[in-house]
Design a protein around this motif. Structure first.
Motif, short mmCIF file in Angstrom:
data_model
loop_
_atom_site.label_atom_id
_atom_site.label_comp_id
_atom_site.label_asym_id
_atom_site.label_seq_id
_atom_site.Cartn_x
_atom_site.Cartn_y
_atom_site.Cartn_z
N HIS A 33 0.84 -1.21 0.00
CA HIS A 33 0.00 0.00 0.00
C HIS A 33 0.87 1.25 0.00
O HIS A 33 1.92 1.29 0.65
N ASP B 209 5.92 2.57 6.99
CA ASP B 209 4.52 2.18 6.74
C ASP B 209 3.89 3.16 5.73
O ASP B 209 3.31 4.14 6.14
N ASN B 210 3.97 2.97 4.42
CA ASN B 210 4.58 1.82 3.84
C ASN B 210 5.39 2.20 2.59
O ASN B 210 5.33 1.54 1.57
N GLU C 234 -5.32 1.88 2.42
CA GLU C 234 -5.13 0.74 3.36
C GLU C 234 -5.41 1.17 4.79
O GLU C 234 -6.07 0.45 5.55
N GLU C 235 -4.90 2.34 5.14
CA GLU C 235 -5.00 2.79 6.54
C GLU C 235 -6.45 3.08 6.95
O GLU C 235 -6.76 3.09 8.14
N ASP D 212 4.47 -4.99 3.58
CA ASP D 212 3.97 -3.87 4.39
C ASP D 212 4.85 -3.74 5.63
O ASP D 212 4.90 -4.66 6.45
N MET D 213 5.53 -2.61 5.75
CA MET D 213 6.48 -2.37 6.85
C MET D 213 7.64 -3.37 6.79
O MET D 213 7.72 -4.29 7.60
ZN LIG Z 1 0.88 -0.49 6.52
#
Ligand SMILES: [Zn+2]
Length: 302
Positions: free
Chosen positions: A109, A122-123, A155-156, A185-186
């Motif tokens: 994302h 992130d991210n 995404e968030e 992701d991360m």
């Molecule tokens: Zn994320």
């Protein structure tokens, strides 16, 4: 003759300066430059519908174009537009055609929460890893299966982009043909707990079998295999019974804090994780196993 020579000289200069065909995909300086741009204060954490979101998508689109990815949205562009809680945004979809119609999807994302939260780990970390994998794929011989690269918006706000893509798959992304989804992701905070997790890589899945072998080539990475993760863009894919691997490094210090900045990113391990993910993506894309039949048996894994 002179004119021909001049044209040749121009072509040579263009090729030498082409950042897509030159350079190593997992070069730390290149990863740092792209991540710094995406997580810059000017983009202010890329919240959906903001100028920063638009600028981030422009950077990713420029890179997809430069790498020569085939546009994957139905209107012939990379952008699959959707609405994130009233804010116009988009997923970006580009692909490298293989020899068969089966698909391996790689996702990360691109949005974050905004408002001085820059979201370097992130991210932006996952996005630059995805772009590095795309570069490596276009530099290598054509894969057996088609590889689709998607950066998700929203995404968030609750997995909005990945849920939109799964609910409204573009014609080129037939979900019935997707044999694996690899989520990043991360992936920039390895140093936080000295571990990277590869959720979803169960021993019964093709990815689990592959990672079990690939792991040995990365002695400096401690990789946690297996286990489900119920948070992240793999969730809608898992609900659609698609096997997934979710690469994630815990961030004990700066998760959703304003200290999630470029200065905290562990670039040496980010480069290794991206390279390991590339090996997995390539291994899945070229696998001689009947991944379609395996998917039918295991779904998203157990
Ligand atoms: Zn994320």
């Amino acid at each position: 003759m002179l004119r021909v020579l001049a044209a040749l000289a121009l072509l040579t200069t263009a090729a030498a300066a082409d950042p897509c065909t030159e350079g190593k995909p997992f070069d730390e300086a290149a990863l740092r430059a792209r991540l710094t741009a995406l997580a810059s204060p000017e983009l202010d954490g890329r919240a959906p519908g903001t100028a920063g979101d638009l600028a981030a998508r422009a950077l990713i689109t420029e890179r997809f174009t430069c790498l020569g990815l085939t546009p994957g949205a139905d209107d012939g562009t990379y952008a699959q537009a959707f609405d994130a809680e009233g804010q116009p945004t988009a997923n970006l979809v580009g692909l490298v055609a293989g020899e068969t119609d089966e698909l391996v999807v790689v996702g990360a994302h691109h949005d974050h929460v905004g408002d001085k939260h820059l979201g370097a780990n992130d991210n932006a970390s996952g996005v630059v890893a995805l772009l590095a994998i795309a570069q490596a794929v276009v530099q290598q011989p054509k894969p057996k299966r088609t590889i689709v690269f998607v950066t998700f918006g929203g995404e968030e706000l609750g997995l909005l982009g990945s849920s939109h893509l799964v609910a409204h798959p573009p014609r080129r992304v037939d979900l019935a043909k997707v044999v694996a989804f690899v989520n990043l992701d991360m992936v920039g905070s390895y140093s936080s707990t000295r571990a990277v997790y590869a959720f979803g890589s169960f021993p019964t899945t093709a990815a689990g079998k592959l990672l079990d072998r690939l792991d040995d080539a990365y002695p400096k990475l401690r990789v946690g295999l297996g286990g489900h993760s119920v948070r992240g863009d793999q969730v809608p894919f898992c609900k659609a019974k698609i096997p997934y691997v979710f690469f994630w490094t815990p961030d004990a210090r700066c998760y959703h804090e304003t200290c999630d900045t470029v200065g905290k990113i562990d670039f040496p391990h980010l480069a290794m994780i991206a390279s390991l993910a590339r090996d997995l993506v390539r291994g899945l894309a070229d696998s001689k196993l009947d991944l379609g039949a395996m998917r039918g048996k295991t779904g998203c894994g157990k």
